[in-house]
Scaffold this motif. Structure first.
Motif, PDB file in Angstrom:
ATOM      1  N   VAL A  63     -13.171  -0.025   3.533  1.00 31.30           N
ATOM      2  CA  VAL A  63     -12.047   0.903   3.378  1.00 31.30           C
ATOM      3  C   VAL A  63     -12.131   2.029   4.429  1.00 31.30           C
ATOM      4  O   VAL A  63     -13.207   2.298   4.957  1.00 31.30           O
ATOM      5  N   GLY A  65     -12.833   5.360   6.076  1.00 28.08           N
ATOM      6  CA  GLY A  65     -13.792   6.405   5.730  1.00 28.08           C
ATOM      7  C   GLY A  65     -15.171   5.893   5.373  1.00 28.08           C
ATOM      8  O   GLY A  65     -16.118   6.673   5.232  1.00 28.08           O
ATOM      9  N   THR A  70     -18.275   4.481  13.047  1.00 32.02           N
ATOM     10  CA  THR A  70     -19.617   5.056  13.243  1.00 32.02           C
ATOM     11  C   THR A  70     -20.655   3.934  13.251  1.00 32.02           C
ATOM     12  O   THR A  70     -21.573   3.934  14.071  1.00 32.02           O
ATOM     13  N   ASN A 201     -23.318   1.826   3.286  1.00 31.72           N
ATOM     14  CA  ASN A 201     -23.458   2.817   4.352  1.00 31.72           C
ATOM     15  C   ASN A 201     -23.591   4.229   3.762  1.00 31.72           C
ATOM     16  O   ASN A 201     -23.389   4.431   2.570  1.00 31.72           O
TER      17      ASN A 201
HETATM   18  P1  GDP Z   1     -13.990   4.388   9.249  1.00 27.91           P
HETATM   19  O1  GDP Z   1     -12.679   4.960   8.834  1.00 27.91           O
HETATM   20  O2  GDP Z   1     -14.441   3.343   8.301  1.00 27.91           O
HETATM   21  O3  GDP Z   1     -14.014   3.922  10.671  1.00 27.91           O
HETATM   22  O4  GDP Z   1     -15.072   5.578   9.110  1.00 27.91           O
HETATM   23  P2  GDP Z   1     -15.682   6.563  10.218  1.00 27.91           P
HETATM   24  O5  GDP Z   1     -16.692   5.854  11.022  1.00 27.91           O
HETATM   25  O6  GDP Z   1     -14.561   7.206  10.945  1.00 27.91           O
HETATM   26  O7  GDP Z   1     -16.460   7.596   9.303  1.00 27.91           O
HETATM   27  C1  GDP Z   1     -15.796   8.419   8.374  1.00 27.91           C
HETATM   28  C2  GDP Z   1     -16.628   9.661   8.152  1.00 27.91           C
HETATM   29  O8  GDP Z   1     -17.869   9.320   7.550  1.00 27.91           O
HETATM   30  C3  GDP Z   1     -16.951  10.412   9.423  1.00 27.91           C
HETATM   31  O9  GDP Z   1     -16.879  11.791   9.153  1.00 27.91           O
HETATM   32  C4  GDP Z   1     -18.369  10.001   9.720  1.00 27.91           C
HETATM   33  O10 GDP Z   1     -19.095  10.972  10.435  1.00 27.91           O
HETATM   34  C5  GDP Z   1     -18.950   9.811   8.325  1.00 27.91           C
HETATM   35  N1  GDP Z   1     -20.038   8.825   8.323  1.00 27.91           N
HETATM   36  C6  GDP Z   1     -20.013   7.593   8.866  1.00 27.91           C
HETATM   37  N2  GDP Z   1     -21.179   6.966   8.675  1.00 27.91           N
HETATM   38  C7  GDP Z   1     -21.980   7.826   7.995  1.00 27.91           C
HETATM   39  C8  GDP Z   1     -23.328   7.742   7.493  1.00 27.91           C
HETATM   40  O11 GDP Z   1     -24.043   6.759   7.634  1.00 27.91           O
HETATM   41  N3  GDP Z   1     -23.776   8.840   6.820  1.00 27.91           N
HETATM   42  C9  GDP Z   1     -23.030   9.945   6.612  1.00 27.91           C
HETATM   43  N4  GDP Z   1     -23.552  10.943   5.953  1.00 27.91           N
HETATM   44  N5  GDP Z   1     -21.765  10.047   7.080  1.00 27.91           N
HETATM   45  C10 GDP Z   1     -21.243   9.002   7.760  1.00 27.91           C
END
Ligand code: GDP
Length: 330
Positions: A63, A65, A70, A201
């Motif tokens: 989903v 977020g 990342t 994650n």
């Molecule tokens: P996507 O929408 O699935 O691509 O999610 P993103 O990669 O954009 O991540 C969404 C948010 O979660 C961002 O603010 C990231 O910095 C944070 N985030 C991603 N991976 C991690 C993790 O392993 N640990 C933490 N604490 N935050 C994470």
């Protein structure tokens, strides 16, 4: 101009040499809806095909977020450090509406984009998921021909897009969060069935305990699923994409999966099955387009829709009539 003609003739060679600009242009060509580009695109694909197939294709879903971009950033960088060439593609069912909600944002994967051995392509646009999927599948072939040996295909957990990505990848990875409510009830059963690994994650900081519990729970739940044709038992792993923890163990899992599949024959069998599926899909898409984009049929369809609205005809009779009309046109 002469110069651009010269390089266009050499596009395939440049692509095979691993030139990323050429790869980008080749993908643009196959994404083009212009009729005059179609033949060139087809030639390019045919030229690329013998040099493809050597990669591992990994689907990544979850989903918004959950941390897909990342994770791909960390995972991709890790693989490049190991000497791999990594291509990232996306299947985004919403891209035709919102002009790219995934991978469209240039600020995502900041480090990966600067890597010489990474190629990142925002999601193709298209009027249908089928159209976008076809372009993505062809892009996989072009990336492989350009020497990319790990292909990551990202999709948002929406509608049919996971099934589509599953049908073009070797390994399917589902990213999840712990403590995001009803761990097991909130997920579509079909996605769990497709997953070769569930990676929880954000297993960092205050989240670690909940992540470990979620891992146990998913492991327990997976026991209830019938065993897979691949002979592979789906695994649950923890990661922190942000802190780059657990990334190596995900790669280890994928290598184990690949080894098993190559030993028991599933890996290649699955790719052949996928090719057959895509042959049929391509025909379906083509026939559908011919029907719905035909001006005569567009008009006839409008008339029949109106007739149905006014209770003048049944859906089946109307469909029958339209199909007969279409067949007479062809
Ligand atoms: P996507 O929408 O699935 O691509 O999610 P993103 O990669 O954009 O991540 C969404 C948010 O979660 C961002 O603010 C990231 O910095 C944070 N985030 C991603 N991976 C991690 C993790 O392993 N640990 C933490 N604490 N935050 C994470």
């Amino acid at each position: 101009s002469r110069k651009s003609k010269f390089s266009e003739e050499n596009l395939l060679q440049q692509l095979l040499d691993g030139n990323k600009t050429a790869l980008g242009r080749a993908i643009t060509l196959i994404e083009s809806n212009q009729f005059s580009h179609r033949e060139k695109a087809q030639q390019l694909l045919e030229g690329a095909l013998p040099y493809s197939q050597k990669s591992i294709r990994i689907g990544i879903t979850g989903v918004p977020g959950v941390g897909k971009s990342t994770f791909i950033e960390s995972f991709g960088s890790y693989l490049i450090e190991k000497g791999k060439k990594v291509a990232v593609l996306a299947v985004d069912p919403s891209s035709s509406v919102s002009h790219g909600s995934i991978l469209g944002d240039k600020t995502r994967m900041e480090n990966l984009v600067t890597e010489e051995n990474a190629f990142i392509r925002p999601s193709a646009s298209g009027s249908s998921l089928g159209g976008v999927a076809k372009k993505t599948r062809e892009s996989i072939i072009l990336c492989e021909a350009a020497g990319f040996d790990v292909i990551l295909i990202e999709t948002v957990g929406v509608g049919q897009s996971e099934t589509t990505v599953h049908s073009m990848t070797d390994f399917f990875l589902l990213l999840k969060l712990a403590g995001a409510g009803d761990e097991l009830q909130g997920i579509k059963r079909g996605i769990i069935e497709m997953a070769d690994a569930i990676v929880i994650n954000k297993a960092d900081g205050d989240n670690i305990k909940a992540a470990r519990e979620a891992k146990l729970e998913f492991n327990r739940a997976l026991q209830l699923y019938p065993s897979k044709e691949s002979g592979w038992k789906p695994k649950v792993a923890l990661s922190s994409a942000l802190e780059q923890i657990g990334i190596d163990s995900v790669w280890k899992l994928i290598k184990e999966f690949e080894k098993l599949g190559k030993e028991n024959g599933f890996f290649l069998k699955n790719r052949k099955e996928q090719n057959k599926f895509w042959l049929l899909q391509t025909i379906n898409e083509h026939l559908k387009n011919r029907f719905y984009q035909n001006p005569v049929m567009k008009n006839e369809l409008k008339i029949q829709l109106k007739a149905i609205e006014n209770n003048k005809v049944t859906a089946f009779a109307a469909a029958d009539l339209l199909i007969k009309k279409f067949e007479n046109l062809a």
